[in-house]
Design a protein around this motif. Structure first.
Motif, PDB file in Angstrom:
ATOM      1  N   ILE A 179       0.883  -0.899   0.021  1.00  0.00           N
ATOM      2  CA  ILE A 179      -0.053  -0.031   0.065  1.00  0.00           C
ATOM      3  C   ILE A 179       0.992   1.176   0.055  1.00  0.00           C
ATOM      4  O   ILE A 179       1.918   1.172   0.787  1.00  0.00           O
ATOM      5  CB  ILE A 179      -0.910   0.159   1.212  1.00  0.00           C
ATOM      6  N   ASP A 180       0.682   2.134  -0.973  1.00  0.00           N
ATOM      7  CA  ASP A 180       1.538   3.367  -1.081  1.00  0.00           C
ATOM      8  C   ASP A 180       0.987   4.295  -1.761  1.00  0.00           C
ATOM      9  O   ASP A 180      -0.155   4.137  -2.495  1.00  0.00           O
ATOM     10  CB  ASP A 180       2.735   2.911  -1.898  1.00  0.00           C
ATOM     11  N   SER A 181       0.971   5.731  -1.322  1.00  0.00           N
ATOM     12  CA  SER A 181       0.496   6.745  -1.899  1.00  0.00           C
ATOM     13  C   SER A 181      -1.096   6.795  -1.764  1.00  0.00           C
ATOM     14  O   SER A 181      -1.667   7.160  -2.757  1.00  0.00           O
ATOM     15  CB  SER A 181       1.004   7.371  -3.148  1.00  0.00           C
ATOM     16  N   GLY A 182      -1.592   5.936  -0.836  1.00  0.00           N
ATOM     17  CA  GLY A 182      -3.264   5.907  -0.821  1.00  0.00           C
ATOM     18  C   GLY A 182      -3.778   4.970  -1.347  1.00  0.00           C
ATOM     19  O   GLY A 182      -4.871   4.922  -1.604  1.00  0.00           O
ATOM     20  N   VAL A 183      -2.959   4.003  -2.202  1.00  0.00           N
ATOM     21  CA  VAL A 183      -3.407   3.104  -3.099  1.00  0.00           C
ATOM     22  C   VAL A 183      -2.857   1.671  -2.545  1.00  0.00           C
ATOM     23  O   VAL A 183      -1.691   1.409  -2.363  1.00  0.00           O
ATOM     24  CB  VAL A 183      -3.000   3.469  -4.474  1.00  0.00           C
ATOM     25  N   CYS A 184      -3.918   0.845  -2.694  1.00  0.00           N
ATOM     26  CA  CYS A 184      -3.495  -0.688  -2.463  1.00  0.00           C
ATOM     27  C   CYS A 184      -3.198  -1.336  -3.930  1.00  0.00           C
ATOM     28  O   CYS A 184      -3.842  -1.542  -4.885  1.00  0.00           O
ATOM     29  CB  CYS A 184      -4.617  -1.505  -1.913  1.00  0.00           C
ATOM     30  N   SER A 212      -4.587  -1.717  -9.158  1.00  0.00           N
ATOM     31  CA  SER A 212      -4.509  -0.803  -8.097  1.00  0.00           C
ATOM     32  C   SER A 212      -5.891  -0.171  -7.693  1.00  0.00           C
ATOM     33  O   SER A 212      -7.051  -0.396  -8.345  1.00  0.00           O
ATOM     34  CB  SER A 212      -3.997   0.650  -8.625  1.00  0.00           C
ATOM     35  N   TYR A 213      -6.285  -0.099  -6.309  1.00  0.00           N
ATOM     36  CA  TYR A 213      -7.285   0.336  -5.809  1.00  0.00           C
ATOM     37  C   TYR A 213      -7.095   1.359  -4.747  1.00  0.00           C
ATOM     38  O   TYR A 213      -6.210   1.012  -3.764  1.00  0.00           O
ATOM     39  CB  TYR A 213      -7.921  -1.102  -4.986  1.00  0.00           C
ATOM     40  N   ALA A 214      -7.935   2.583  -4.948  1.00  0.00           N
ATOM     41  CA  ALA A 214      -7.947   3.558  -4.094  1.00  0.00           C
ATOM     42  C   ALA A 214      -8.262   3.215  -2.545  1.00  0.00           C
ATOM     43  O   ALA A 214      -9.543   2.859  -2.619  1.00  0.00           O
ATOM     44  CB  ALA A 214      -8.183   4.929  -4.720  1.00  0.00           C
ATOM     45  N   SER A 236      13.375   8.211  -2.383  1.00  0.00           N
ATOM     46  CA  SER A 236      13.031   9.821  -2.321  1.00  0.00           C
ATOM     47  C   SER A 236      11.691   9.824  -3.094  1.00  0.00           C
ATOM     48  O   SER A 236      10.699   9.079  -2.598  1.00  0.00           O
ATOM     49  CB  SER A 236      14.049  10.435  -3.088  1.00  0.00           C
ATOM     50  N   ASP A 237      11.621  10.574  -4.109  1.00  0.00           N
ATOM     51  CA  ASP A 237      10.408  10.726  -4.930  1.00  0.00           C
ATOM     52  C   ASP A 237      10.428   9.771  -6.037  1.00  0.00           C
ATOM     53  O   ASP A 237       9.507  10.125  -7.194  1.00  0.00           O
ATOM     54  CB  ASP A 237      10.189  12.539  -5.371  1.00  0.00           C
ATOM     55  N   VAL A 238      11.228   9.061  -6.424  1.00  0.00           N
ATOM     56  CA  VAL A 238      11.431   7.841  -7.294  1.00  0.00           C
ATOM     57  C   VAL A 238      10.505   6.729  -6.788  1.00  0.00           C
ATOM     58  O   VAL A 238      10.804   6.221  -5.711  1.00  0.00           O
ATOM     59  CB  VAL A 238      12.625   7.597  -7.695  1.00  0.00           C
ATOM     60  N   PHE A 239       9.515   6.217  -7.626  1.00  0.00           N
ATOM     61  CA  PHE A 239       8.848   4.809  -7.288  1.00  0.00           C
ATOM     62  C   PHE A 239       9.979   3.828  -8.203  1.00  0.00           C
ATOM     63  O   PHE A 239       9.417   3.822  -9.087  1.00  0.00           O
ATOM     64  CB  PHE A 239       7.432   4.875  -7.736  1.00  0.00           C
ATOM     65  N   PHE A 240      10.687   3.328  -7.322  1.00  0.00           N
ATOM     66  CA  PHE A 240      11.626   2.666  -7.895  1.00  0.00           C
ATOM     67  C   PHE A 240      11.010   1.331  -8.649  1.00  0.00           C
ATOM     68  O   PHE A 240      10.218   0.571  -8.197  1.00  0.00           O
ATOM     69  CB  PHE A 240      12.678   1.865  -6.831  1.00  0.00           C
ATOM     70  N   THR A 241      11.367   0.964  -9.996  1.00  0.00           N
ATOM     71  CA  THR A 241      10.644   0.080 -10.686  1.00  0.00           C
ATOM     72  C   THR A 241      11.924  -0.558 -11.640  1.00  0.00           C
ATOM     73  O   THR A 241      12.884   0.272 -12.182  1.00  0.00           O
ATOM     74  CB  THR A 241       9.985   0.539 -11.738  1.00  0.00           C
ATOM     75  N   LEU A 242      11.914  -1.763 -11.668  1.00  0.00           N
ATOM     76  CA  LEU A 242      12.880  -2.873 -12.389  1.00  0.00           C
ATOM     77  C   LEU A 242      12.101  -3.078 -13.588  1.00  0.00           C
ATOM     78  O   LEU A 242      11.155  -3.466 -13.793  1.00  0.00           O
ATOM     79  CB  LEU A 242      13.285  -4.036 -11.690  1.00  0.00           C
ATOM     80  N   HIS A 260      11.097   4.996 -12.921  1.00  0.00           N
ATOM     81  CA  HIS A 260      10.340   5.674 -12.145  1.00  0.00           C
ATOM     82  C   HIS A 260       8.800   5.454 -12.669  1.00  0.00           C
ATOM     83  O   HIS A 260       8.509   5.865 -13.836  1.00  0.00           O
ATOM     84  CB  HIS A 260      10.533   7.282 -11.871  1.00  0.00           C
ATOM     85  N   TRP A 261       7.961   4.815 -11.824  1.00  0.00           N
ATOM     86  CA  TRP A 261       6.658   4.616 -12.079  1.00  0.00           C
ATOM     87  C   TRP A 261       5.878   5.695 -11.620  1.00  0.00           C
ATOM     88  O   TRP A 261       5.809   6.018 -10.385  1.00  0.00           O
ATOM     89  CB  TRP A 261       6.082   3.340 -11.440  1.00  0.00           C
ATOM     90  N   ASP A 262       5.070   6.380 -12.532  1.00  0.00           N
ATOM     91  CA  ASP A 262       4.204   7.542 -12.132  1.00  0.00           C
ATOM     92  C   ASP A 262       2.832   6.503 -11.843  1.00  0.00           C
ATOM     93  O   ASP A 262       2.007   6.258 -12.921  1.00  0.00           O
ATOM     94  CB  ASP A 262       3.997   8.421 -13.257  1.00  0.00           C
ATOM     95  N   MET A 263       2.333   6.565 -10.787  1.00  0.00           N
ATOM     96  CA  MET A 263       1.168   5.883 -10.525  1.00  0.00           C
ATOM     97  C   MET A 263      -0.266   6.534 -10.998  1.00  0.00           C
ATOM     98  O   MET A 263      -1.007   5.558 -11.461  1.00  0.00           O
ATOM     99  CB  MET A 263       0.789   5.846  -9.106  1.00  0.00           C
ATOM    100  N   GLU A 264      -0.301   7.620 -11.155  1.00  0.00           N
ATOM    101  CA  GLU A 264      -1.423   8.532 -11.558  1.00  0.00           C
ATOM    102  C   GLU A 264      -1.575   8.340 -13.101  1.00  0.00           C
ATOM    103  O   GLU A 264      -2.610   8.127 -13.633  1.00  0.00           O
ATOM    104  CB  GLU A 264      -1.392   9.995 -11.442  1.00  0.00           C
ATOM    105  N   THR A 265      -0.589   8.428 -13.881  1.00  0.00           N
ATOM    106  CA  THR A 265      -0.572   8.069 -15.260  1.00  0.00           C
ATOM    107  C   THR A 265      -0.327   6.369 -15.845  1.00  0.00           C
ATOM    108  O   THR A 265      -0.468   6.356 -17.046  1.00  0.00           O
ATOM    109  CB  THR A 265       0.565   8.993 -16.127  1.00  0.00           C
ATOM    110  N   ASP A 266       0.279   5.838 -14.623  1.00  0.00           N
ATOM    111  CA  ASP A 266       0.553   4.326 -15.037  1.00  0.00           C
ATOM    112  C   ASP A 266       1.721   4.240 -15.966  1.00  0.00           C
ATOM    113  O   ASP A 266       1.357   3.428 -17.099  1.00  0.00           O
ATOM    114  CB  ASP A 266      -0.761   3.655 -15.251  1.00  0.00           C
TER     115      ASP A 266
END
Length: 410
Positions: A179-184, A212-214, A236-242, A260-266
């Protein structure tokens, strides 16, 4: 009766990578972010001063969450239910407190069974969000549900049943990734039969699709995650993604890159080819340990700089925080039980010896949580916070390890 052999395949990326009455918790009159400054702080930190709401690199093994009022932890016991699920309890400590309790204020409770407010079956992914605590009950085949509760542990409500959702979609089960940034963030999967001995059935798990589920329900139904890559935690402000493959020839023969994964824009933004060493990777540079030094990798120039000559010989891990870096042994034998703490001016601030370890746990994982005021320490994967170090004492010559009071573990 035939016996099913459930084989769970876990892929690990090591290239990379008594009774008490508790006071009512008041979260309305406390700051939403802790910020502290100490005499030893120096240099320019690449780590944003945010500790709440993120799964943070370096302390992502333990299951805990930062809240305005204090810190919550998920403790996994050695006991299991009849269905084989681990019995878990939510723990809590106020900021500045020397005590950790099971999160239950009921005077009639001995905090040992399912009647306790702190009790969760297969508890994982504890998380604070907008005045509530969330956690997941169950880890897959026997159940996986998102639970909401008040910050004092009362009023458990099932918000979303991930397993039921998976089955409604034609799959077998689900697991919560984080769960991260208000999203499961969760993944659905299925059992696939594989070859087995006569008169036996053997299955392996196949993870099929992520969603993802808010937490606030604003998404309505769960939304499929379409971007490719394995999101892991925040640097930091990077959503680390491989991601598979490289763009600039790779490093040391590794065919993996970092994004870096942008959750809002996927969407995933490429940052650099992975150098093959576990570390902290921000938007512009990565930090890791090699050949006795802390290395800074500049993504733009692809050049490595030895920023700290530690004089250490072995396998170490670099943890990066808003106010400091911590270098710790990551070998299984824990040959070196010291935490080496540097400021962002790359000066050695202090060295803390974890004398309680006795070589039976990873030194880097013993640092299980970090706040603006403390390092919180443990001694095993039950993730009970047992000790702490006050940051205000670092660099004074008086820094030491304090033991938490654990009234519910006597």
């Amino acid at each position: 009766m035939k016996r099913k052999l459930f084989v769970i395949i876990l892929v690990c990326f090591f290239i990379l990578c008594g009774c008490h009455e508790s006071e009512e918790l008041d979260i309305e009159n406390t700051a939403t972010e802790q910020t502290e400054s100490y005499n030893w702080v120096a240099g320019e930190s690449p780590v944003v001063d945010q500790r709440m709401g993120l799964k943070r690199a370096g302390v992502n093994n333990a299951d805990y969450t930062i809240a305005p009022n204090g810190v919550y932890f998920m403790h996994n016991t050695d006991s299991v239910t009849e269905e084989g699920e681990i019995i878990s309890f939510v723990l809590y400590s106020d900021y500045g407190s020397d005590t950790v309790i099971k999160l239950c204020g009921r005077a009639d409770c001995d905090h040992s069974n399912s009647d306790c407010n702190a009790y969760i079956v297969g508890g994982n992914n504890i998380y604070y969000h907008e005045g509530y605590l969330y956690a997941v009950s169950g880890r897959g085949d026997t159940g996986c549900s998102l639970i909401r509760m008040d910050v004092d542990g009362s009023n458990h409500v099932t918000v979303f049943d991930m397993n039921q959702f998976a089955q409604d979609q034609g799959y077998d089960f689900a697991k919560c990734d984080m769960i991260d940034s208000g999203v499961c963030l969760f993944t659905v999967g299925e059992w696939i039969e594989v070859e087995a001995e006569p008169n036996e059935e053997a299955y392996t798990s196949s993870w099929v699709k992520s969603y993802s589920y808010a937490l606030d329900g604003s998404m309505g139904e769960p939304q499929p995650i379409k971007s490719e890559g394995a999101y892991l935690y925040h640097c930091s402000d990077v959503f680390f993604t491989l991601m598979n493959g490289t763009r600039n020839g790779g490093y040391n023969g590794y065919d993996v890159s970092i994004g870096h994964w942008d959750m809002e824009t996927d969407t995933v933004t490429y940052l650099t080819d992975h150098p093959g060493i576990a570390g902290f990777y921000g938007k512009e540079a990565g930090y890791y340990f090699r050949d006795g030094a802390v290395i800074r990798l500049n993504y733009e120039t692809r050049q490595e700089e030895r920023i700290i000559e530690t004089g250490l010989d072995g396998n170490y891990y670099v943890m990066c925080f808003p106010d400091c870096l911590v270098v710790a042994d990551q070998s299984f034998e824990a040959k070196d039980n010291h935490l080496y703490i540097y400021n962002w001016g790359y000066e050695l601030v202090d060295t803390i010896e974890l004398t309680y370890l006795h070589g039976n746990f990873f030194t880097d994982q013993a640092l299980m949580a970090e706040t603006a005021e403390r390092f919180i320490l443990t001694d095993g994967i039950s993730w009970i916070p047992k000790y702490y170090v006050e940051k205000s004492e670092l660099g004074t010559g008086n820094a030491k390890i304090y033991a938490f009071n654990l009234p519910d573990f006597q």
